[in-house]
Enzyme design. Structure first.
Site, PDB file in Angstrom:
ATOM      1  N   GLU A   1       0.838  -1.216   0.000  1.00 54.24           N
ATOM      2  CA  GLU A   1       0.000   0.000   0.000  1.00 54.24           C
ATOM      3  C   GLU A   1       0.867   1.257   0.000  1.00 54.24           C
ATOM      4  O   GLU A   1       0.552   2.242  -0.673  1.00 54.24           O
ATOM      5  CB  GLU A   1      -0.913  -0.042   1.238  1.00 54.24           C
ATOM      6  CG  GLU A   1      -1.826   1.148   1.432  1.00 54.24           C
ATOM      7  CD  GLU A   1      -2.999   1.195   0.475  1.00 54.24           C
ATOM      8  OE1 GLU A   1      -2.747   1.395  -0.723  1.00 54.24           O
ATOM      9  OE2 GLU A   1      -4.151   1.048   0.915  1.00 54.24           O
TER      10      GLU A   1
ATOM     11  N   THR B   1      -3.886   8.953  -4.606  1.00 51.37           N
ATOM     12  CA  THR B   1      -3.939   9.135  -3.152  1.00 51.37           C
ATOM     13  C   THR B   1      -2.812  10.050  -2.691  1.00 51.37           C
ATOM     14  O   THR B   1      -3.017  10.936  -1.867  1.00 51.37           O
ATOM     15  CB  THR B   1      -3.837   7.767  -2.447  1.00 51.37           C
ATOM     16  OG1 THR B   1      -4.973   6.998  -2.840  1.00 51.37           O
ATOM     17  CG2 THR B   1      -3.839   7.903  -0.938  1.00 51.37           C
TER      18      THR B   1
HETATM   19  N1  HSE Z   1      -7.115   7.112   4.369  1.00 55.58           N
HETATM   20  C1  HSE Z   1      -6.544   7.200   3.057  1.00 55.58           C
HETATM   21  C2  HSE Z   1      -6.693   8.611   2.556  1.00 55.58           C
HETATM   22  C3  HSE Z   1      -7.262   6.248   2.176  1.00 55.58           C
HETATM   23  O1  HSE Z   1      -7.799   9.136   2.639  1.00 55.58           O
HETATM   24  O2  HSE Z   1      -5.728   9.193   2.077  1.00 55.58           O
HETATM   25  C4  HSE Z   1      -6.850   6.311   0.736  1.00 55.58           C
HETATM   26  O3  HSE Z   1      -6.307   5.119   0.327  1.00 55.58           O
END
Ligand code: HSE
Length: 298
Positions: free
Chosen positions: A127, A180
């Protein structure tokens, strides 16, 4: 000597639970085949759906597999086939599905020496390749199912949160890509105490509502005063979609993960289907392509 798995899409954050809360979707996900092979190492032999790197060290599924491979002492290797249905950058845990799938499959093939928390530890490495940050709010629900809360990343502690029987999610995905890493970069590093108080009051109340099947409390708590004001600007028609879903009976609406997908929660399948129509209507009036899913949360 081989296993075929379904690796589910997930919704992270769930409005007030940035980086900690998430839930699993049962209707969308990737398929993967993991196979034991004689040659030592991790090899990605086939990728379908999207253009992703074959070199294990550059592929999310490969990186988590390599992390696990280093922790085991075996005289064989693994081959991975990826049939990707979750579009990268869609906000429903595409990288998490890949990261989790490889280690889940390998673990099954070697007699399950690792528990789900340990598998999440390996998957975090994959990830991190995609989001440049070690967070587990998509990984945990993909592995554990239902709602999960990541209490801490180091040491990794994951809580299973029960949820009402009749809870459904409707998720619309406008066909734009938001990385992201980029949607994290626009967030402030500090927030006012007043916002923090509102956010953690909502998160505590949401978790309590999920535990006690209190739909009214769930609805009242599904607010994000910290992240949504920044990220919603990257999502076309966000406010119109939110308004339409709430009018159609949604308990609450928010950005799924880092976007651009938008999720709503609702009670019962028929309301979830009505929300689907309402959300679709918003984008149908524009030239934005989208796909949309309804999923029971279990
Ligand atoms: N919690 C993460 C974000 C999830 O909002 O950046 C995205 O993969």
């Amino acid at each position: 000597n081989e296993i075929k798995i379904f690796s589910p899409a997930t919704v992270a954050n769930v409005a007030c639970g940035f980086d900690v809360l998430g839930f699993c979707l049962d209707s969308v996900g990737d398929e993967m085949v993991i196979r034991k092979i004689e040659q030592k190492g991790i090899f990605i032999s086939h990728i379908e759906g999207f253009d992703l790197p074959y070199k294990a060290a550059l592929n999310v599924a490969g990186v988590s597999a390599l992390a696990m491979y280093e922790a085991i002492d075996v005289d064989f290797g693994f081959e991975i086939e990826i049939y990707k249905n979750i579009k990268p950058g869609s906000g429903i845990g595409s990288s998490a599905a890949s990261a989790v799938g490889s280690v889940f499959g390998m673990n099954e093939l070697i007699g399950r020496p690792f528990n789900k928390t340990q598998l999440t530890e390996f998957a975090i490495k994959g990830e991190a390749l995609a989001s440049k940050c070690e967070h587990a709010d998509n990984l945990a629900p993909a592995l554990f199912g239902g709602f999960t809360l990541v209490k801490s990343v180091a040491p990794l502690k994951i809580l299973n949160i029960p949820s009402p029987e009749d809870l459904y999610a409707t998720i619309i995905h406008p066909q734009i890509e938001i990385k992201t890493s980029e949607s994290r970069a626009i967030l402030p590093s500090n927030i006012p105490l007043s916002q923090a108080i509102e956010q953690w009051a909502n998160l505590g109340s949401l978790v309590h509502g999920l535990h006690t099947n209190d739909y009214e409390l769930i609805s009242d708590s599904l607010n994000d005063v910290v992240i949504e004001p920044y990220r919603s600007q990257l999502i076309p028609e966000f406010n119109a979609v939110k308004e339409a879903a709430l009018t159609a009976g949604a308990l609450g609406v928010g950005i799924s993960g880092s976007g651009p997908s938008i999720f709503s929660l609702s009670k019962g399948q028929s309301t979830a289907d009505n929300i689907k129509v309402a959300m679709q209507n918003v984008y149908s009036k524009t030239d934005i392509d989208f796909d949309i899913h309804v999923s029971k949360i279990n």
